[in-house]
Design an enzyme around this catalytic site. Structure first.
Site, short mmCIF file in Angstrom:
data_model
loop_
_atom_site.label_atom_id
_atom_site.label_comp_id
_atom_site.label_asym_id
_atom_site.label_seq_id
_atom_site.Cartn_x
_atom_site.Cartn_y
_atom_site.Cartn_z
N HIS A 17 -37.69 9.72 13.70
CA HIS A 17 -36.48 9.19 14.32
C HIS A 17 -35.27 10.11 14.23
O HIS A 17 -34.24 9.85 14.85
CB HIS A 17 -36.22 7.77 13.82
CG HIS A 17 -37.36 6.87 14.22
ND1 HIS A 17 -37.69 6.67 15.54
CD2 HIS A 17 -38.29 6.22 13.49
CE1 HIS A 17 -38.76 5.91 15.61
NE2 HIS A 17 -39.16 5.61 14.39
N GLU A 77 -49.49 12.39 12.43
CA GLU A 77 -50.00 11.12 12.95
C GLU A 77 -50.29 11.30 14.42
O GLU A 77 -49.47 11.87 15.16
CB GLU A 77 -48.94 10.03 12.81
CG GLU A 77 -48.74 9.53 11.42
CD GLU A 77 -47.69 8.43 11.39
OE1 GLU A 77 -47.28 7.93 12.46
OE2 GLU A 77 -47.28 8.09 10.30
N THR A 108 -45.82 1.60 16.15
CA THR A 108 -47.26 1.37 16.02
C THR A 108 -47.51 -0.07 15.56
O THR A 108 -47.21 -0.43 14.42
CB THR A 108 -47.86 2.37 15.01
OG1 THR A 108 -47.37 3.66 15.33
CG2 THR A 108 -49.37 2.35 15.07
N HIS A 201 -45.25 1.55 6.81
CA HIS A 201 -44.69 0.91 7.99
C HIS A 201 -43.71 -0.19 7.60
O HIS A 201 -44.09 -1.17 6.98
CB HIS A 201 -45.74 0.34 8.95
CG HIS A 201 -45.23 0.34 10.37
ND1 HIS A 201 -44.37 -0.59 10.86
CD2 HIS A 201 -45.44 1.21 11.38
CE1 HIS A 201 -44.08 -0.31 12.12
NE2 HIS A 201 -44.71 0.78 12.46
N1 PXP Z 1 -47.37 5.16 8.57
C1 PXP Z 1 -47.81 5.17 9.83
C2 PXP Z 1 -49.28 5.40 10.06
C3 PXP Z 1 -46.94 5.01 10.92
O1 PXP Z 1 -47.41 5.01 12.17
C4 PXP Z 1 -45.56 4.87 10.65
C5 PXP Z 1 -44.58 4.76 11.79
O2 PXP Z 1 -44.66 5.87 12.59
C6 PXP Z 1 -45.13 4.89 9.32
C7 PXP Z 1 -46.06 5.01 8.29
C8 PXP Z 1 -43.69 4.79 8.96
O3 PXP Z 1 -43.17 3.55 9.35
P1 PXP Z 1 -41.62 3.31 9.32
O4 PXP Z 1 -41.01 4.30 10.23
O5 PXP Z 1 -41.48 1.91 9.77
O6 PXP Z 1 -41.18 3.52 7.89
#
Ligand code: PXP
Length: 257
Positions: A17, A77, A108, A201
């Site tokens: 981001h 990823e 995701t 996430h």
């Molecule tokens: N892990 C995975 C596999 C993800 O796809 C994401 C989001 O891109 C994250 C962790 C991190 O999630 P967040 O940005 O909500 O902390």
């Protein structure tokens, strides 16, 4: 990010981001590589970046720059597509986390359905593993999906914590506790199978503690909240506070009663 350095829970900082904000104007700033360097200074163990099919945040040149300049391990990823696999095989990042991807989603949503395409995913990850990438499958805390990840030969799973975090934000304690109990149980199950277990996430300062306290977890990947907090306190301070919250939860959980 294969090992637990000093036995501590590893923190992968997702910098997607930073690129989202940059792309809002189309120029070069803010620079995700600069964020990655700051993350390292603040105690991150690795950098995570999601190269989406539509390149809405991280771009191919970001991956080029991260691979060239980053000293921390990169966790790339990506969706299970031929295009992404070719990119991963060209760069050979330390880790590849295979995630489900829908163009219309904002982020995701949910984990991979490995059961639905087990043979294809087995074939998909084999060359990545042969190239030396640590392959991880992003899945729900679901026994059948964990067993399938194990069967196809993935050494690592990442458990989707989105449901737990959503319930926490909504103030639904019952749902939050049920989601957490499932993550706790399935992390132990996966570890018993010999898998390395990661999670991520939606994690925030408020929700990270109970997840960080799960002893079977080796790594958390956290992005959106940290980049948002960086607006108010700066990226280094946000990461240091998250790191401290993780370490405190671990230390508390490890204390004998
Ligand atoms: N892990 C995975 C596999 C993800 O796809 C994401 C989001 O891109 C994250 C962790 C991190 O999630 P967040 O940005 O909500 O902390």
């Amino acid at each position: 990010m294969t090992t637990r350095l000093n036995g501590r829970l590893r923190l992968g900082v997702n910098i997607d981001h930073v690129a989202t904000v940059r792309n809002a104007r189309g120029g070069p700033v803010p620079d995700p590589l600069r964020a990655a360097r700051l993350a390292e200074a603040a105690g991150a163990d690795g950098i995570t970046a999601h190269l989406r099919e539509d390149r809405r945040h991280i771009t191919d040149s970001d991956i080029d720059a991260l691979m060239e300049c980053l000293t921390l391990p990169l966790n790339l990823e990506m969706a299970a597509t031929e295009e992404m696999r070719a990119i991963a095989l060209r760069h050979k990042p330390h880790a590849v986390c295979v995630v489900p991807e829908k163009r219309e989603e904002r982020t995701t949503e949910g984990g991979l359905d490995i059961l639905r395409e087990e043979a294809r995913l087995r074939d998909f990850i084999a060359p990545l593993a042969e190239a030396g990438c640590r392959v991880s499958m992003f899945i729900a805390a679901d026994r059948a999906q964990i067993e399938a990840a194990h069967r196809i030969g993935a050494p690592v799973i990442e458990i989707h914590t989105g449901g737990y975090c959503d319930a926490e934000v909504a103030g639904d304690a019952l749902a939050r506790d049920a989601e957490l109990a499932r993550i706790v149980e399935m992390a132990a199950f996966a570890k018993e199978l010999g898998l390395e277990v990661h999670a991520g996430h939606g994690l925030t300062y408020e929700s990270v503690g109970p997840v960080a306290a799960i002893p079977e977890l080796a790594e958390l990947n956290i992005g959106h909240f940290l980049i948002g907090e960086a607006i108010f306190v700066g990226l280094e301070a946000a990461i240091r506070r998250m790191r401290a919250a993780m370490d405190a939860a671990r230390a508390l959980a490890a204390r004998p009663d």
